[in-house]
Design an enzyme around this catalytic site. Sequence first.
Site, PDB file in Angstrom:
ATOM      1  CG  PHE A 130       4.201   4.619  -0.704  1.00 31.23           C
ATOM      2  CD1 PHE A 130       4.033   4.254  -2.022  1.00 31.23           C
ATOM      3  CD2 PHE A 130       5.534   4.786  -0.261  1.00 31.23           C
ATOM      4  CE1 PHE A 130       4.991   4.493  -2.994  1.00 31.23           C
ATOM      5  CE2 PHE A 130       6.395   5.085  -1.393  1.00 31.23           C
ATOM      6  CZ  PHE A 130       6.335   4.965  -2.677  1.00 31.23           C
ATOM      7  CG  ASP A 205       1.575   9.455   2.920  1.00 32.26           C
ATOM      8  OD1 ASP A 205       0.978  10.413   2.241  1.00 32.26           O
ATOM      9  OD2 ASP A 205       2.465   8.699   2.574  1.00 32.26           O
ATOM     10  CE1 TYR A 230       7.002  12.018  -5.370  1.00 37.39           C
ATOM     11  CE2 TYR A 230       8.579  13.351  -3.857  1.00 37.39           C
ATOM     12  CZ  TYR A 230       7.625  12.293  -4.323  1.00 37.39           C
ATOM     13  OH  TYR A 230       7.893  11.003  -3.664  1.00 37.39           O
ATOM     14  CE  LYS A 231       3.257  10.843  -4.436  1.00 39.77           C
ATOM     15  NZ  LYS A 231       3.705   9.711  -5.559  1.00 39.77           N
ATOM     16  NE  ARG A 379      -0.270   3.916  -9.778  1.00 38.77           N
ATOM     17  CZ  ARG A 379       0.785   4.507  -9.066  1.00 38.77           C
ATOM     18  NH1 ARG A 379       0.498   4.789  -7.942  1.00 38.77           N
ATOM     19  NH2 ARG A 379       2.044   5.062  -9.491  1.00 38.77           N
TER      20      ARG A 379
HETATM   21  C1  LIG Z   1       1.901   7.545  -0.372  1.00 39.05           C
HETATM   22  C2  LIG Z   1       3.425   7.819  -0.679  1.00 39.05           C
HETATM   23  N1  LIG Z   1       3.958   8.211   0.498  1.00 39.05           N
HETATM   24  C3  LIG Z   1       5.236   8.381   0.472  1.00 39.05           C
HETATM   25  C4  LIG Z   1       5.934   8.404  -0.850  1.00 39.05           C
HETATM   26  C5  LIG Z   1       7.519   8.728  -0.834  1.00 39.05           C
HETATM   27  O1  LIG Z   1       7.807   9.955  -0.385  1.00 39.05           O
HETATM   28  P1  LIG Z   1       9.306  10.645  -0.380  1.00 39.05           P
HETATM   29  O2  LIG Z   1      10.088  10.070  -1.533  1.00 39.05           O
HETATM   30  O3  LIG Z   1       9.086  11.873  -0.330  1.00 39.05           O
HETATM   31  O4  LIG Z   1       9.879  10.049   1.077  1.00 39.05           O
HETATM   32  C6  LIG Z   1       5.407   8.250  -2.018  1.00 39.05           C
HETATM   33  C7  LIG Z   1       6.014   8.148  -3.130  1.00 39.05           C
HETATM   34  O5  LIG Z   1       5.472   7.623  -4.271  1.00 39.05           O
HETATM   35  C8  LIG Z   1       3.979   7.750  -1.846  1.00 39.05           C
HETATM   36  O6  LIG Z   1       3.179   7.506  -2.822  1.00 39.05           O
END
Ligand SMILES: Cc1ncc(COP(=O)(O)O)c(C=O)c1O
Length: 418
Positions: A130, A205, A230-231, A379
């Site tokens: 990501f 992650d 939030y997911k 997705r």
């Molecule tokens: C795998 C992954 N890591 C990190 C993030 C972003 O996290 P944050 O906005 O809390 O920094 C996302 C956002 O969709 C994500 O999918």
Amino acid sequence: MLNERIELQECLELDARDPLQDFRSKFALAETGAIHFDANSMGAMPKEVPQRVAWMLNEGWRNLGRQGWAKLDWLDKPKMLGAGIAHLVGSEPEDLIVCDNTSINLYKLLSYAWGIRQSGHVLLTESKHFPTDIYIAEGWIKTLKEYGVDAEIKFADSHQQLLDSLNKDVAVVNVSYVDYRTSLRWDMANLMNKAKEVGALVVWDISHAAGAVKVDLMGNEADFAVGCGYKYLCGGPGAPAYLFIHPKHQNKKWPSIAGWMGHFDVFAFADRYQPNPRIISQTTGSPVIISNEIFAAAVDVWKKVSVEEMDSKHESLTSLFHHLILQECGSLGADMTSPATHTNAGGHVSIRHQGAGPVSEALLEHGVVSSFRKPDSIRFGISPLYHSHQDILNGVQRLRKVLSDEIWKEERFQKVSV
Ligand SMILES: Cc1ncc(COP(=O)(O)O)c(C=O)c1O
């Protein structure tokens, strides 16, 4: 199951046997009646949220004001929320906290891991990680170099290539347990074993797994983990994130951000920093009180959820999805791209279609929320708490209509939102 045709009756029977069926009523699903297959992006709202936030604003802010710090549990929420979701990811309650966002937590843990590593100068990561994970890693290595430290970032294009790149030069590995595009899941035990052989520390992650499929951080002796609130966890828009540190790595050095909330005695207002000996030292500044209250409503739901039941419901929903795509859309140019085997996949399923963007737009008008990823992927984030087998059938049948009637080719669906 793959050989037989599945109809509504079978889905209803699966739903009737679902041990988690009552959890759907704990969520306020969209008033439009649309099926939100969007848990990989933003989970649904727990029903209690509006009432809890209203209480917090009125009693907490308006009436108690500053006294809320002393009279309510504002300071303890990072620990309490972490403890409430720890069972979902195989952590002990005291080794997980909820704070800041995933990007900041990544920075904190990558730099902390670098500081306590045994050897090596390479940060090894995935080329398709990501973006924020890559950027934070790049930024950290750039900072080290600017300070004259021998440091390098290396990218692997596949799981195998990453495993093959592990050697004594590798200090820290940073990977997504589940890929945000393909849903491909790592074999956590295998990577942890291989990393240990060369003395590298791994930061996971787990955003696209926690709250959907079982994660076993302690069972696999994972070093560090971060993820979004939030997911699938339904912590609300912009919810704080979480971070995990294996107990053997805690209190080995100061946190990279030595904020006052991580001090040993916060309200002593001491002139000098002294880290809290536990993971709470990784909190930085004031907790996000209102967001934490929203997250707490979700955590109260999660506390009652068995991780085994969550995992097997997710497997049941996603294998049904795979089966139905083949049955309903197989001849319509839609192919599954996420792994078919549950242990190899994460929270979402994904399909490939040449008109993925317009198809995803047309689905919106047919009451299905999905997310398009360039160039040709759609997705569907599946929640074991509030999705049913009937939802999966309805969703796939609507997709079939959009494809078979070529609705997606209509002019108004060609402008695609991401
Ligand atoms: C795998 C992954 N890591 C990190 C993030 C972003 O996290 P944050 O906005 O809390 O920094 C996302 C956002 O969709 C994500 O999918």
